[in-house]
Design an enzyme around this catalytic site. Structure first.
Site, PDB file in Angstrom:
ATOM      1  N   LYS A  14     -45.536  11.398 -52.941  1.00 54.79           N
ATOM      2  CA  LYS A  14     -45.286  11.238 -51.497  1.00 54.79           C
ATOM      3  C   LYS A  14     -43.799  11.277 -51.167  1.00 54.79           C
ATOM      4  O   LYS A  14     -43.395  11.898 -50.193  1.00 54.79           O
ATOM      5  CB  LYS A  14     -45.870   9.915 -51.002  1.00 54.79           C
ATOM      6  N   ARG A  15     -42.997  10.623 -51.976  1.00 55.07           N
ATOM      7  CA  ARG A  15     -41.560  10.575 -51.680  1.00 55.07           C
ATOM      8  C   ARG A  15     -40.890  11.916 -51.890  1.00 55.07           C
ATOM      9  O   ARG A  15     -39.758  12.124 -51.438  1.00 55.07           O
ATOM     10  CB  ARG A  15     -40.890   9.501 -52.529  1.00 55.07           C
TER      11      ARG A  15
END
Length: 76
Positions: A14-15
């Protein structure tokens, strides 16, 4: 004694802000997963188990190309 190596490759990333599953991101000439499996190969394991999760279809397709003998475990 036989060695089994378990590789955790179920990361979403996600990051990283990418739709591509984290283990498939390239570093240099190979995927992150490819680098790990290359390092694991030096141990000459009897079995390699790769845990997949997010984007498992893409990751398992990649595994079929680079490590067809790897056992796939699915993390729901």
């Amino acid at each position: 004694m036989s060695l089994t190596v378990i590789v955790l490759a179920a990361g979403h990333g996600k990051r990283m802000r990418s739709k591509l599953p984290k283990p498939l991101h390239a570093i240099g000439d190979r995927s992150m997963l490819g680098h790990v499996l290359n390092a694991v190969d030096a141990l000459d394991p009897a079995r390699v188990v790769v845990v997949v999760g997010h984007g498992r279809e893409l990751v398992t397709a990649h595994l079929a190309e680079i490590a067809p003998d790897a056992v796939i475990a699915i993390q729901e």
